[in-house]
Enzyme design. Structure first.
Site, short mmCIF file in Angstrom:
data_model
loop_
_atom_site.label_atom_id
_atom_site.label_comp_id
_atom_site.label_asym_id
_atom_site.label_seq_id
_atom_site.Cartn_x
_atom_site.Cartn_y
_atom_site.Cartn_z
N ALA A 85 0.81 -1.22 0.00
CA ALA A 85 0.00 0.00 0.00
C ALA A 85 0.84 1.27 0.00
CB ALA A 85 -0.93 0.00 1.21
N THR A 86 2.07 1.19 0.48
CA THR A 86 2.92 2.38 0.42
C THR A 86 3.12 2.77 -1.05
OG1 THR A 86 4.01 1.81 2.49
CG2 THR A 86 5.23 3.27 1.00
N ASN A 132 -5.61 3.34 11.04
CA ASN A 132 -4.82 2.20 11.49
C ASN A 132 -4.46 2.26 12.98
OD1 ASN A 132 -3.33 4.38 10.12
ND2 ASN A 132 -1.53 3.38 10.95
N GLN A 185 -6.93 -0.92 5.97
CA GLN A 185 -7.41 -1.49 7.25
C GLN A 185 -8.90 -1.82 7.20
OE1 GLN A 185 -5.45 -2.49 9.56
NE2 GLN A 185 -3.56 -1.32 9.30
N SER A 224 -3.62 -3.70 0.58
CA SER A 224 -2.34 -4.33 0.93
C SER A 224 -2.59 -5.79 1.30
CB SER A 224 -1.71 -3.60 2.11
OG SER A 224 -0.53 -4.23 2.50
N GLY A 225 -1.71 -6.68 0.82
CA GLY A 225 -1.90 -8.11 1.08
C GLY A 225 -1.61 -8.55 2.50
N HIS A 226 -0.55 -7.97 3.10
CA HIS A 226 -0.11 -8.55 4.38
C HIS A 226 -1.01 -8.21 5.55
CE1 HIS A 226 2.15 -5.13 6.41
NE2 HIS A 226 2.08 -4.64 5.19
N THR A 274 8.39 -7.15 -13.98
CA THR A 274 7.74 -8.46 -14.08
C THR A 274 6.83 -8.68 -12.88
OG1 THR A 274 9.67 -9.27 -15.26
CG2 THR A 274 8.20 -10.94 -14.31
N CYS A 317 3.93 1.35 12.37
CA CYS A 317 4.63 1.80 11.17
C CYS A 317 5.76 2.75 11.50
CB CYS A 317 3.67 2.50 10.23
SG CYS A 317 2.18 1.58 10.00
#
Ligand code: PMP
Length: 407
Positions: free
Chosen positions: A99-100, A179, A209, A229-231, A267, A352
């Site tokens: 997301a950054t 967050n 979030q 964001s995935g994590h 890629t 963060c």
């Protein structure tokens, strides 16, 4: 087949053979820091391993291995689009490193394309640093930046957001869920009004979030760009995505091979993308049950933790996944390490910033006396009542023993 992918499940990977010393291994732990990051689901790590070892072609290659890799990407796009309730006619999904990068791409991409003459941009004072600092940079570059603060009740109203936009405004960027305390901003209501009055003002929402936690639907958000964001949703670190509405042209942060419509050259990291799609598919099947479970845990924590002397800071209406509280007379970091010794993991404010104090609590009107005593709990579908009971007991001990050594 070279590898049995099953043997590459999450905890069986031979990390220690690589010479990396892990502080904490497999001991029982109570992880209450899911807003910082989440544990990757086993099916998700298996999906990544499968893509790494079986479907490892370059998606740009014209041969069959490339086409297969492309199919995994298409699968993940489909999952994310379906979770957001959008169709291919409405826009694109672009994968990023997180997301950054997504927030930077949205903010700089819009202002570079559309901000030559429209020099006003709007955001809030409670954004993640990846938005906050991007706006600081725009300001240095000559943009007029308007930052909306919470009012005396710690609320950001839709009217306050709408009222800052005018015909010279190129972009408004605001998060859906804060967050640090889970506060939910009235993005849909604000963006709808803004798009109606100023159709040329672009709307961007950092939904990191909120996605797969509270209902996040493109239809209700009226956002031209959505960052994910995935994590934060049990996929690996290093993968994110953006929804970009059709017709919105983003100047890319990086130039290169022109992959992903030229918005994000490089890629595509197929294993990460496939893992992200898998996590979305799994979470989306029972989103409401998971949310109900988390709401129940949140309510339990709100009931039990004040018995230790802690003061709940998050509003009742906040996301059930995040609970901010103060541990009066104990410093956040002191409590954090005290809990850590008992294998309970929480965050002091936002993870963060790594020790740097955040201005966000002050913006939300948290009382001065609590500012250096804030603890953030963040839950997942795996959190249960016994975790809260253990936390309560440890916090009680902490409040008794640590308050004395503070001054
Ligand atoms: N926005 C918000 C609201 C976040 O909580 C975070 C992660 N702390 C980010 C953006 C940045 O996400 P990533 O780690 O994927 O770059």
């Amino acid at each position: 087949m070279l590898y049995n992918t099953k043997s590459y499940g999450l905890f069986k990977a031979p990390c220690n053979n690589l010479g990396v010393q892990i502080v904490l291994s497999m001991e029982e732990k109570i992880y209450l820091d899911n807003a910082a990051t989440t544990k990757v689901m086993t099916e998700v790590s298996e999906a990544a391993a499968y893509a790494m070892t079986e479907v490892y072609g370059n998606p740009s290659s014209l041969h069959h291995m490339g086409i297969d890799a492309e199919r995994l990407i298409a699968y993940s796009k489909k999952q994310i689009m379906s979770a957001l309730g959008v169709s291919q006619e409405q826009g694109e999904i672009i994968f990023t490193s997180g997301a950054t990068e997504g927030n930077n791409t949205a903010i700089f991409g819009i202002t570079e394309t559309y901000g030559k003459r429209k020099k006003r941009v709007v955001t809030t004072t409670v954004e993640h640093p990846s938005v906050e600092k991007a706006f600081d940079r725009l300001e240095s570059a000559g943009f007029e930046v308007v930052r909306v603060s919470p009012d005396e009740n710690g609320e950001i109203t839709a009217e306050a957001l709408v009222g800052t936009v005018d015909e010279n405004t190129c972009l408004i960027s605001a998060m859906l869920v804060n967050n640090e305390n889970g506060y939910i901003l009235p993005i849909g209501e604000a963006f709808q009004k803004i798009k109606k009055r100023y159709p040329d003002c672009f709307t961007h929402c950092d939904c990191v979030q909120g996605f797969e936690k509270i209902p996040v639907s493109e239809k209700k958000l009226f956002a031209d760009i959505i960052t994910l964001s995935g994590h934060k949703i049990h996929a690996p670190k290093g993968i994110g995505a953006m929804f970009i509405r059709k017709g919105v042209r983003l100047s890319p942060l990086m130039v290169g091979g022109g992959q992903q419509k030229g918005v994000r050259s490089g890629t595509e990291p197929v294993p990460m993308i496939y893992a992200f799609g898998k996590a979305v598919e799994i979470l989306n099947t029972d989103l409401s049950e998971r949310s109900a479970h988390t709401s129940e845990i949140n309510a339990y924590a709100r009931e039990k933790l004040p018995e230790t002397g802690a003061v709940i800071l998050s509003k009742e209406s906040a996301s059930p996944y995040i609970l901010s509280l103060a541990v009066p007379n104990v410093r956040s970091e002191t409590m954090l390490h005290f809990l850590e010794e008992r294998n309970i993991f929480v965050s002091s404010g936002s993870a963060c910033s790594k020790g740097k104090t955040s201005d966000v609590p002050t913006e939300f009107r948290v009382a001065q006396e609590y500012l250096d005593s804030i603890i953030r709990l963040s839950f997942s579908f795996e959190t249960n009542r016994s975790d809260i009971d253990a936390l309560k007991e440890a916090m009680s001990d902490g409040m008794k023993n640590l308050a004395k050594i503070r001054k």
